[in-house]
Design a protein around this motif. Structure first.
Motif, PDB file in Angstrom:
ATOM      1  N   THR A  32     -29.952 -54.480 -20.086  1.00  0.00           N
ATOM      2  CA  THR A  32     -30.373 -54.210 -21.236  1.00  0.00           C
ATOM      3  C   THR A  32     -30.288 -52.856 -21.657  1.00  0.00           C
ATOM      4  N   ILE A  33     -30.923 -52.036 -20.633  1.00  0.00           N
ATOM      5  CA  ILE A  33     -31.207 -50.563 -20.836  1.00  0.00           C
ATOM      6  C   ILE A  33     -29.700 -50.056 -21.028  1.00  0.00           C
ATOM      7  N   ALA A  34     -29.169 -50.695 -20.273  1.00  0.00           N
ATOM      8  CA  ALA A  34     -27.331 -50.001 -20.297  1.00  0.00           C
ATOM      9  C   ALA A  34     -26.758 -50.149 -21.515  1.00  0.00           C
ATOM     10  N   LEU A  35     -27.133 -51.233 -22.176  1.00  0.00           N
ATOM     11  CA  LEU A  35     -26.529 -51.275 -23.564  1.00  0.00           C
ATOM     12  C   LEU A  35     -26.953 -50.184 -24.385  1.00  0.00           C
ATOM     13  N   SER A  36     -28.007 -49.856 -24.122  1.00  0.00           N
ATOM     14  CA  SER A  36     -28.605 -48.939 -25.307  1.00  0.00           C
ATOM     15  C   SER A  36     -28.181 -47.377 -24.844  1.00  0.00           C
ATOM     16  N   VAL A  37     -28.346 -47.079 -23.543  1.00  0.00           N
ATOM     17  CA  VAL A  37     -28.101 -45.767 -23.152  1.00  0.00           C
ATOM     18  C   VAL A  37     -26.657 -45.374 -23.146  1.00  0.00           C
ATOM     19  N   SER A  38     -25.534 -46.617 -23.127  1.00  0.00           N
ATOM     20  CA  SER A  38     -24.316 -46.205 -23.379  1.00  0.00           C
ATOM     21  C   SER A  38     -23.656 -46.214 -24.655  1.00  0.00           C
ATOM     22  N   ALA A  62     -14.645 -49.179 -28.120  1.00  0.00           N
ATOM     23  CA  ALA A  62     -15.884 -49.406 -27.291  1.00  0.00           C
ATOM     24  C   ALA A  62     -16.291 -50.857 -26.944  1.00  0.00           C
ATOM     25  N   LEU A  63     -16.179 -51.524 -28.143  1.00  0.00           N
ATOM     26  CA  LEU A  63     -16.436 -52.883 -28.034  1.00  0.00           C
ATOM     27  C   LEU A  63     -15.531 -53.857 -27.311  1.00  0.00           C
ATOM     28  N   MET A  64     -14.534 -53.388 -27.349  1.00  0.00           N
ATOM     29  CA  MET A  64     -13.609 -54.144 -26.274  1.00  0.00           C
ATOM     30  C   MET A  64     -13.597 -53.850 -24.758  1.00  0.00           C
ATOM     31  N   ASP A  65     -14.177 -52.526 -24.556  1.00  0.00           N
ATOM     32  CA  ASP A  65     -14.257 -52.019 -23.172  1.00  0.00           C
ATOM     33  C   ASP A  65     -15.685 -52.635 -22.826  1.00  0.00           C
ATOM     34  N   THR A  66     -16.571 -53.061 -23.723  1.00  0.00           N
ATOM     35  CA  THR A  66     -17.923 -53.656 -23.320  1.00  0.00           C
ATOM     36  C   THR A  66     -17.448 -55.178 -23.141  1.00  0.00           C
ATOM     37  N   ALA A  67     -16.645 -55.599 -23.833  1.00  0.00           N
ATOM     38  CA  ALA A  67     -16.184 -57.089 -23.818  1.00  0.00           C
ATOM     39  C   ALA A  67     -15.560 -57.527 -22.648  1.00  0.00           C
ATOM     40  N   LEU A  68     -14.709 -56.752 -22.141  1.00  0.00           N
ATOM     41  CA  LEU A  68     -13.801 -56.893 -20.955  1.00  0.00           C
ATOM     42  C   LEU A  68     -14.861 -56.871 -19.776  1.00  0.00           C
ATOM     43  N   GLN A  69     -16.262 -56.173 -19.834  1.00  0.00           N
ATOM     44  CA  GLN A  69     -17.189 -56.282 -18.800  1.00  0.00           C
ATOM     45  C   GLN A  69     -17.991 -57.531 -19.019  1.00  0.00           C
ATOM     46  N   LYS A  70     -18.514 -57.829 -20.221  1.00  0.00           N
ATOM     47  CA  LYS A  70     -19.592 -58.792 -20.477  1.00  0.00           C
ATOM     48  C   LYS A  70     -18.979 -60.018 -20.514  1.00  0.00           C
ATOM     49  N   VAL A  71     -18.251 -60.422 -21.525  1.00  0.00           N
ATOM     50  CA  VAL A  71     -17.642 -61.496 -22.028  1.00  0.00           C
ATOM     51  C   VAL A  71     -16.454 -62.321 -21.053  1.00  0.00           C
ATOM     52  N   ALA A  72     -15.732 -61.222 -20.596  1.00  0.00           N
ATOM     53  CA  ALA A  72     -14.732 -61.877 -19.720  1.00  0.00           C
ATOM     54  C   ALA A  72     -15.325 -62.398 -18.381  1.00  0.00           C
ATOM     55  N   PHE A  73     -16.647 -61.841 -17.957  1.00  0.00           N
ATOM     56  CA  PHE A  73     -17.362 -62.287 -16.696  1.00  0.00           C
ATOM     57  C   PHE A  73     -17.640 -63.626 -16.892  1.00  0.00           C
ATOM     58  N   LEU A 169     -25.510 -54.337 -34.611  1.00  0.00           N
ATOM     59  CA  LEU A 169     -26.288 -54.477 -33.184  1.00  0.00           C
ATOM     60  C   LEU A 169     -25.724 -53.534 -32.439  1.00  0.00           C
ATOM     61  N   HIS A 170     -24.457 -53.303 -32.304  1.00  0.00           N
ATOM     62  CA  HIS A 170     -23.820 -52.649 -31.001  1.00  0.00           C
ATOM     63  C   HIS A 170     -24.091 -51.039 -31.050  1.00  0.00           C
ATOM     64  N   LYS A 171     -24.622 -50.492 -32.298  1.00  0.00           N
ATOM     65  CA  LYS A 171     -24.994 -49.120 -32.338  1.00  0.00           C
ATOM     66  C   LYS A 171     -26.439 -48.608 -32.072  1.00  0.00           C
ATOM     67  N   CYS A 172     -27.234 -49.684 -31.876  1.00  0.00           N
ATOM     68  CA  CYS A 172     -28.651 -49.546 -31.830  1.00  0.00           C
ATOM     69  C   CYS A 172     -28.950 -48.756 -30.444  1.00  0.00           C
ATOM     70  N   ASP A 173     -29.907 -47.901 -30.434  1.00  0.00           N
ATOM     71  CA  ASP A 173     -30.435 -47.081 -29.304  1.00  0.00           C
ATOM     72  C   ASP A 173     -31.789 -47.052 -29.469  1.00  0.00           C
ATOM     73  N   PHE A 174     -32.517 -47.712 -28.591  1.00  0.00           N
ATOM     74  CA  PHE A 174     -34.140 -47.823 -28.729  1.00  0.00           C
ATOM     75  C   PHE A 174     -34.776 -46.718 -27.656  1.00  0.00           C
ATOM     76  N   TYR A 175     -34.019 -45.811 -27.524  1.00  0.00           N
ATOM     77  CA  TYR A 175     -34.571 -44.580 -26.713  1.00  0.00           C
ATOM     78  C   TYR A 175     -35.686 -43.971 -27.177  1.00  0.00           C
ATOM     79  N   GLU A 176     -36.775 -43.745 -26.381  1.00  0.00           N
ATOM     80  CA  GLU A 176     -38.178 -42.957 -26.844  1.00  0.00           C
ATOM     81  C   GLU A 176     -38.973 -43.840 -27.773  1.00  0.00           C
ATOM     82  N   SER A 177     -38.582 -45.130 -27.920  1.00  0.00           N
ATOM     83  CA  SER A 177     -39.492 -46.021 -28.795  1.00  0.00           C
ATOM     84  C   SER A 177     -40.475 -46.613 -28.208  1.00  0.00           C
ATOM     85  N   LYS A 178     -41.833 -46.524 -28.451  1.00  0.00           N
ATOM     86  CA  LYS A 178     -42.951 -46.869 -27.808  1.00  0.00           C
ATOM     87  C   LYS A 178     -42.927 -48.649 -27.924  1.00  0.00           C
TER      88      LYS A 178
END
Length: 232
Positions: A32-38, A62-73, A169-178
């Motif tokens: 989950t954290i990796a989705l944000s920091v990438s 970027a989405l295709m790269d992520t899909a090949l890791q997440k969806v294809a699995f 959604l794929h552009k979200c970064d929750f870095y530093e959000s309390k």
């Protein structure tokens, strides 16, 4: 790091409850954290990327790269333990182990062996979790959960609105959000002291495993691929 954060959250539980709500939870936290920091947005914040130009093409790549890791699995993540459960239950006898493995590979992954296989081969054993007798369904569950967690944290951080979807959604970064940090801690701190659906509800508002956030995340890619495929 995701595992360590989870350990820290449930450290005050009784020893018997110092574990994940279910095995998929433990695997999903770091992802989950990796989705944000990438995201390019985050990489710009920490000065790892400069002069980045956001564009539709960049987002699709970027989405295709992520899909090949997440969806294809996903189909592979499911079939490993489906095969193991069939073996353990006796539904499949030893003289069918390898053929049954390839039936699932063809059914779920749509792949076939590059050369002829027989029961003299034991292809499932090439996967550590089969040879090492280690459950694998946690990874399948985690690949669904991480998008549920991610969406929930993005909403909490004010980075994503399910209603307007002005920012995908794929552009979200929750870095530093309390707010995003406080949200998962409530569920993670439970460890295994409550049913996993209770922990999930605290973290996402839902008590069920739900692939909808995953579909939301990849919707721009899905729309693009449908448009491209319609041309041929």
């Amino acid at each position: 790091m995701g595992h360590i954060q989870y350990f820290m959250q449930y450290a005050k539980q009784l020893v018997i409850f110092r574990d994940g709500a279910n095995p998929g939870f433990h695997e999903a936290i770091g992802d989950t954290i990796a989705l944000s920091v990438s995201t390019p947005k985050h990489l710009q914040k920490i000065n790892l990327v400069k002069n980045y130009t956001d564009s539709t093409e960049a987002a699709i790549n970027a989405l295709m790269d992520t899909a090949l890791q997440k969806v294809a699995f996903l189909p592979f993540g499911l079939l490993i333990d489906k095969w193991r459960w069939d073996v353990f239950s006796g539904r499949v006898t030893q003289d069918q182990w390898n053929s049954h493995w390839w039936e699932y590979r063809k059914k779920y992954q749509k792949v076939k062996p590059p050369v002829e296989r027989s029961e003299n081969d034991f292809d499932p054993g090439t996967k550590f979790h089969v040879a090492g007798d280690s459950q694998y369904i946690a990874y399948f569950v985690a690949h669904i959960l991480q998008f549920q967690f991610y969406k929930s944290l993005c909403v909490a951080a004010g980075e994503y609105s399910p209603d307007s979807k002005e920012v995908p959604l794929h552009k979200c970064d929750f870095y530093e959000s309390k707010a995003a940090g406080d949200l998962p801690s409530k569920g993670l701190a439970l460890g295994a002291s409550k049913h996993w659906s209770d922990a999930l509800e605290l973290m996402t508002g839902s008590r069920k495993l739900d692939a909808t956030p995953l579909l939301e995340y990849f919707n721009p890619l899905y729309t693009y691929l449908k448009e491209q495929n319609s041309k041929y």
